[in-house]
Design an enzyme around this catalytic site. Structure first.
Site, PDB file in Angstrom:
ATOM      1  CG  ASP A  29      -2.011   1.023   1.140  1.00  0.00           C
ATOM      2  OD1 ASP A  29      -2.382   1.417   0.009  1.00  0.00           O
ATOM      3  OD2 ASP A  29      -2.496   1.458   2.207  1.00  0.00           O
ATOM      4  CG  HIS A  46      -0.366   2.259  -9.287  1.00  0.00           C
ATOM      5  ND1 HIS A  46      -0.566   1.904  -7.972  1.00  0.00           N
ATOM      6  CD2 HIS A  46      -1.429   3.028  -9.625  1.00  0.00           C
ATOM      7  CE1 HIS A  46      -1.699   2.428  -7.543  1.00  0.00           C
ATOM      8  NE2 HIS A  46      -2.245   3.130  -8.523  1.00  0.00           N
ATOM      9  CB  SER A  75     -13.514  -7.186  -4.165  1.00  0.00           C
ATOM     10  OG  SER A  75     -13.007  -8.488  -4.087  1.00  0.00           O
ATOM     11  CG  LEU A 140       8.469 -17.374  -3.474  1.00  0.00           C
ATOM     12  CD1 LEU A 140       8.435 -17.428  -1.948  1.00  0.00           C
ATOM     13  CD2 LEU A 140       8.851 -15.967  -3.942  1.00  0.00           C
ATOM     14  CD  GLU A 216       2.251 -12.788  16.025  1.00  0.00           C
ATOM     15  OE1 GLU A 216       2.161 -11.584  16.363  1.00  0.00           O
ATOM     16  OE2 GLU A 216       1.818 -13.728  16.726  1.00  0.00           O
TER      17      GLU A 216
END
Ligand code: IPE
Ligand code: IPE
Ligand code: MG
Length: 255
Positions: A29, A46, A75, A140, A216
């Site tokens: 964010d 972005h 969403s 990964l 966490e």
């Protein structure tokens, strides 16, 4: 007998010495604010965010984390201006086109969670291509939450379970938390151990609501485009200092 709401491995507890978190979830964010602070358009934030993502994927792999789930489009993000949505969809397309081969070479397996039905066919195809190309990789695991909302995912699970009840293969009384969990978008994955959110906001914004029951949470003040390996290592160090109890008692208490 009621089934436990948490999985067997989480109940095994933290008393066996330090392991890096197996599954890290990331709320990337702050791209817009990063750009605004520099007098740049949000789209530039972005774009820089994608660069931060490349760095993060590399660092996470190097630190021995097995699963990384990233929140890339919620969403609720459809409520943004169409120009921004176009920017974000364009970035996703470019990310898959430019980075998929590299991810594949690095043995990364890509999986997607979220609602696919209402996406543009071209985007759906790209997502499917990313999953198909990398499906046999065992490095990964990169889980991309795209067009994703935690409540919507739980509603989808409820629909799948309801279909079993309607078909007569499951009784309503047999619907446990474990049954719901097994009908989520990626039911085979362990819950995130560590959830990191950048930008200073301290909320989940509808991300992995079911799976984060005992994660966490670490909140990092930096905006996502500035996120770097040192911040990731700090978040893991913070995770190490936490004591996970899963509703039980301290690992050594009473023993
Ligand atoms: C995160 O950055 C990227 C997405 C939500 C797709 P934001 O675009 O939310 O940036 P801020 O929070 O407005 O700064
Ligand atoms: C969460 O960030 C979604 C992603 C990072 C993709 P938002 O920026 O959409 O969340 P809110 O609106 O600040 O809660
Ligand atoms: Mg935001």
């Amino acid at each position: 007998m009621p089934e436990p709401a948490v999985s067997r491995e989480t109940l095994d507890g933290p008393d066996s010495g330090f392991e890096p978190p197996r599954h890290v979830a990331l709320i990337m964010d702050g791209n817009g604010r990063w750009a605004a602070e520099r007098g740049l358009p949000r789209g530039e934030g972005h774009r820089r965010g994608v660069e931060a993502l490349r760095r993060a994927v590399r660092a996470v792999g190097e630190l021995g984390i097995k699963i990384l789930t990233i929140y890339s489009f919620s969403s609720e993000n459809w409520s943004r201006p169409v120009t921004e949505i176009r920017d974000l969809m364009g970035l996703l397309r470019r990310f898959i086109r430019n980075d998929l081969a590299e991810l594949h070479k690095s043995n990364v397996r890509v999986r997607i969670i979220g609602e696919r039905e209402d996406l543009e066919p071209e985007i759906r195809r790209l997502l499917e291509e990313a999953e198909a190309l990398t499906r046999n990789n065992d490095g990964l695991l990169l889980v991309v939450a795209f067009n994703y909302g935690g409540r919507q995912e739980i509603a989808r699970a409820a629909q799948r379970v309801a279909a079993l009840v309607a078909a007569g293969t499951l009784r309503p009384g047999d619907i446990t938390a474990d049954v719901i969990g097994r009908h989520l978008d990626a039911p085979d994955l362990p819950d995130p151990d560590l959830m990191i959110r950048t930008s200073g906001e301290q909320r989940l914004s509808n991300f992995l609501l079911w799976q984060s029951a005992y994660s966490e949470l670490v909140f990092v003040p930096a905006y996502w485009p500035d996120f770097d390996r040192a911040m990731l290592e700090n978040a893991i160090a913070e995770y190490r200092r936490r004591e996970r109890r899963f509703g039980g008692l301290k690992a050594r208490a009473g023993s």
